[in-house]
Design an enzyme around this catalytic site. Structure first.
Site, mmCIF file in Angstrom:
data_model
loop_
_atom_site.group_PDB
_atom_site.id
_atom_site.type_symbol
_atom_site.label_atom_id
_atom_site.label_comp_id
_atom_site.label_asym_id
_atom_site.label_seq_id
_atom_site.Cartn_x
_atom_site.Cartn_y
_atom_site.Cartn_z
ATOM 1 N N LYS A 1 -3.143 -6.534 -5.844
ATOM 2 C CA LYS A 1 -2.054 -5.695 -5.314
ATOM 3 C C LYS A 1 -0.714 -6.430 -5.391
ATOM 4 O O LYS A 1 0.270 -5.894 -5.888
ATOM 5 C CB LYS A 1 -2.388 -5.313 -3.865
ATOM 6 C CG LYS A 1 -1.321 -4.482 -3.190
ATOM 7 C CD LYS A 1 -1.874 -3.737 -2.003
ATOM 8 C CE LYS A 1 -1.993 -4.581 -0.759
ATOM 9 N NZ LYS A 1 -0.714 -4.897 -0.115
ATOM 10 N N SER A 2 -0.684 -7.661 -4.898
ATOM 11 C CA SER A 2 0.587 -8.414 -4.889
ATOM 12 C C SER A 2 1.151 -8.558 -6.295
ATOM 13 O O SER A 2 2.346 -8.377 -6.525
ATOM 14 C CB SER A 2 0.351 -9.831 -4.348
ATOM 15 O OG SER A 2 0.103 -9.802 -2.987
ATOM 16 N N ARG B 1 7.427 -2.713 11.731
ATOM 17 C CA ARG B 1 7.246 -4.124 11.339
ATOM 18 C C ARG B 1 8.586 -4.851 11.268
ATOM 19 O O ARG B 1 9.617 -4.241 11.013
ATOM 20 C CB ARG B 1 6.465 -4.182 10.008
ATOM 21 C CG ARG B 1 5.051 -3.637 10.209
ATOM 22 C CD ARG B 1 4.257 -3.628 8.943
ATOM 23 N NE ARG B 1 4.018 -4.957 8.443
ATOM 24 C CZ ARG B 1 3.416 -5.219 7.294
ATOM 25 N NH1 ARG B 1 3.003 -4.219 6.536
ATOM 26 N NH2 ARG B 1 3.226 -6.463 6.910
ATOM 27 N N SER C 1 5.935 -16.435 4.854
ATOM 28 C CA SER C 1 5.929 -15.089 4.293
ATOM 29 C C SER C 1 6.331 -15.088 2.824
ATOM 30 O O SER C 1 7.467 -15.406 2.472
ATOM 31 C CB SER C 1 6.867 -14.164 5.076
ATOM 32 O OG SER C 1 7.012 -12.955 4.357
ATOM 33 N N GLN D 1 6.592 -12.440 1.167
ATOM 34 C CA GLN D 1 7.480 -11.300 0.960
ATOM 35 C C GLN D 1 8.924 -11.706 1.197
ATOM 36 O O GLN D 1 9.825 -11.306 0.452
ATOM 37 C CB GLN D 1 7.072 -10.149 1.891
ATOM 38 C CG GLN D 1 5.724 -9.553 1.507
ATOM 39 C CD GLN D 1 5.233 -8.504 2.491
ATOM 40 O OE1 GLN D 1 5.841 -8.270 3.531
ATOM 41 N NE2 GLN D 1 4.113 -7.885 2.172
ATOM 42 N N ASP E 1 -4.421 -12.431 4.603
ATOM 43 C CA ASP E 1 -5.042 -11.102 4.491
ATOM 44 C C ASP E 1 -6.554 -11.144 4.673
ATOM 45 O O ASP E 1 -7.193 -10.098 4.822
ATOM 46 C CB ASP E 1 -4.711 -10.485 3.127
ATOM 47 C CG ASP E 1 -3.230 -10.141 3.017
ATOM 48 O OD1 ASP E 1 -2.592 -9.968 4.070
ATOM 49 O OD2 ASP E 1 -2.719 -10.050 1.886
ATOM 50 N N LYS F 1 1.184 -7.132 11.065
ATOM 51 C CA LYS F 1 0.700 -6.581 9.788
ATOM 52 C C LYS F 1 0.637 -5.053 9.907
ATOM 53 O O LYS F 1 1.249 -4.484 10.796
ATOM 54 C CB LYS F 1 -0.667 -7.175 9.465
ATOM 55 C CG LYS F 1 -0.585 -8.643 9.090
ATOM 56 C CD LYS F 1 0.154 -8.791 7.781
ATOM 57 C CE LYS F 1 0.451 -10.242 7.463
ATOM 58 N NZ LYS F 1 1.345 -10.361 6.312
ATOM 59 N N ARG G 1 -3.460 -6.911 13.888
ATOM 60 C CA ARG G 1 -4.816 -7.269 13.426
ATOM 61 C C ARG G 1 -5.531 -8.199 14.392
ATOM 62 O O ARG G 1 -6.762 -8.154 14.503
ATOM 63 C CB ARG G 1 -4.760 -7.904 12.030
ATOM 64 C CG ARG G 1 -4.479 -6.865 10.977
ATOM 65 C CD ARG G 1 -4.592 -7.399 9.563
ATOM 66 N NE ARG G 1 -4.264 -6.316 8.645
ATOM 67 C CZ ARG G 1 -3.811 -6.485 7.432
ATOM 68 N NH1 ARG G 1 -3.617 -7.711 6.950
ATOM 69 N NH2 ARG G 1 -3.546 -5.442 6.669
HETATM 70 C C1 S3P Z 1 2.126 -10.172 0.401
HETATM 71 C C2 S3P Z 1 2.395 -11.148 1.314
HETATM 72 C C3 S3P Z 1 1.758 -11.216 2.633
HETATM 73 C C4 S3P Z 1 0.477 -10.382 2.656
HETATM 74 C C5 S3P Z 1 0.672 -9.022 2.055
HETATM 75 C C6 S3P Z 1 1.110 -9.143 0.617
HETATM 76 C C7 S3P Z 1 2.879 -10.171 -0.858
HETATM 77 O O1 S3P Z 1 2.648 -10.702 3.602
HETATM 78 O O2 S3P Z 1 0.028 -10.254 3.976
HETATM 79 O O3 S3P Z 1 -0.517 -8.278 2.106
HETATM 80 O O4 S3P Z 1 2.516 -9.418 -1.786
HETATM 81 O O5 S3P Z 1 3.848 -10.925 -0.958
HETATM 82 P P1 S3P Z 1 3.733 -11.633 4.344
HETATM 83 O O6 S3P Z 1 4.740 -12.046 3.367
HETATM 84 O O7 S3P Z 1 4.318 -10.752 5.418
HETATM 85 O O8 S3P Z 1 2.939 -12.768 4.926
#
Ligand code: S3P
Length: 425
Positions: A19-20, A120, A163, A165, A311, A338, A342
């Site tokens: 997914k990422s 969030r 993070s 993200q 995750d 999340k 969780r």
């Molecule tokens: C992700 C980063 C993680 C993860 C999420 C996907 C990403 O989140 O939990 O499912 O694709 O960069 P965080 O950056 O909030 O830790």
């Protein structure tokens, strides 16, 4: 969805696409020069949020679901066009990465999400992006996010939360600056954005927990193959570990060093997991994984462990309920923000299944007793809670009812279909 206890797990599966990496491939190819073919793309609710957003921003994307491919006509760094409100659905990755990308545009943007996403925390991206000169407005720290056009500058930023993200939002915004942007991570997180930026010709390097990107860069289209998602494969690995006489092979799993920590933790617990057929595809390591039933022993998991398998904590907690002795998961506060809280839902559902579990502040204590009882599972509409407790239900006594099981479509629409291929009753 009613889940009944199984006898064993046998056979072979191919892990679903990551997914990422799918999000990142779509976003970077959209701002590259030229056409990119992305093969083995993940089609799920979350990645459709990203595709739909990019289409609204003027990117031509052809979808071929049959061959799992996406064809993206890159518009270059400055080729996106203004649009009305962008719906990010349930996807934090879509919202946070696009916020970084859109900070550098010459037009206004508005990002919003579903009920869960709008709760969030978004200040974590607002702070560094505003330091870069972005004009981002939130509503009490949450989406909707309004972004005004502005001129960006490079920054040096030390991340106090783990993070990927946030890191990725800064990296994407930095493409609209001139000079070096430096990001230091106290706790390491997944590095797919860095790898893919390199794949698209960017001048970027990482050393000793510091990422440096030297701008300006021009992204050049470059075909991408998406590796299998270890976070999705983790449910099957867990099930094989905690089920007697199991023997399972999962093919084409991404084993990027920033993602395989979960495997190392299970191996530390005594898990019989073998990684073989290792290879590299567009900068990402992939391999096949063989798992056999194992006698697990509880371990202590700290904050750094959590950041490296954020995750997988729900499914790790389920396996802990089948291990000998106590597992302690500490420093897990990020789990509260999340798709659901969780930390609470792991505790709550394990407790309802009659596990020996305690939640104290940000620490969960699980005393394995291998004796879960089927019940109704409150998934809080969170895909990872639904999949983790489906695994628990397959090993519990009696029936388990996974409420709102369709939420798995966020990351793994074929989860139940794939699962059924390997179960023996
Ligand atoms: C992700 C980063 C993680 C993860 C999420 C996907 C990403 O989140 O939990 O499912 O694709 O960069 P965080 O950056 O909030 O830790």
């Amino acid at each position: 969805m009613i889940i009944r206890p199984i006898k064993t797990v046998k056979g072979e599966l191919v892990a679903p696409p990551d997914k990422s990496i799918s999000h990142r491939a779509a976003i970077l190819s959209a701002i590259a020069n030229g056409r990119t073919e992305i093969s083995n793309f993940l089609f799920s609710d979350d990645t459709f949020s990203t595709i739909t957003a990019l289409k609204k921003l003027g990117v031509n994307i052809d979808i071929d679901q049959k061959s799992s491919s996406l064809f993206v006509e890159g518009r270059g760094l400055n080729g996106l066009r203004a649009t009305d409100k962008i719906d990010c659905g349930n996807s934090g990755t879509t919202m946070r990465l696009l916020a970084g990308l859109l900070s550098g545009q010459r037009f206004f943007s508005y990002l919003y999400g579903d009920e869960s996403l709008n709760k969030r925390p978004m200040a974590r991206i607002q702070i560094p992006l505003n330091m870069m000169g972005a004009k981002i407005k939130l509503s009490e720290g949450h989406a909707p996010i309004i972004i005004e056009p502005s001129k960006l500058i490079p920054i040096k930023y030390s991340m106090n939360i783990a993070s990927a993200q946030v890191k990725s939002a800064i990296l994407l915004a930095s493409l609209y600056t001139s000079g070096t942007t430096e990001i230091e991570e106290l706790y390491p997180t997944r590095n797919h954005t860095e790898i893919m930026l390199k794949h698209f010709n960017c001048d970027i390097d990482s050393r000793d927990n510091v990422v440096r990107i030297h701008n300006p860069n021009t992204l050049l289209a470059n075909d991408v193959y998406i590796p299998g998602d270890i976070s999705s494969a983790a449910y099957f690995i867990a099930l094989a570990l905690i089920t007697e006489n199991s023997n399972l092979i999962i093919r084409s799993v991404g084993i990027n060093n920033s993602r395989i920590h979960i495997i190392r933790l299970w191996q530390k617990m005594g898990g019989n997991i073998r990684i073989f057929n290792e290879r590299i595809v567009n900068g990402e390591d992939i391999a096949d994984i063989e798992v056999k039933s194992s006698e697990l022993t509880g371990i202590v998991i700290n904050k750094e462990d959590v950041s490296l398998c954020i995750d997988e904590i729900p499914i790790l907690a389920v396996t802990a309920a089948f291990a000998n002795g106590e597992t302690i998961i500490t420093g897990a506060e990020e789990l509260k923000v999340k798709e659901s809280d969780r930390l609470f839902y792991i505790y709550w559902n394990l407790k309802n299944m009659k596990a020996d579990v305690k939640l104290d502040n940000n620490t969960i204590y699980i005393n394995g007793n291998n004796n879960l009882i089927g019940c109704k599972i409150d998934t809080a509409n969170d895909h990872r809670i639904a999949m983790a407790f489906t695994v628990a239900g397959l090993r519990a006594f009696g029936q388990t009812n996974i409420l709102n099981h369709k939420c798995v479509e966020v990351s793994y629409p074929r989860f139940y279909e794939d699962l059924n291929k390997i179960l023996e009753y």
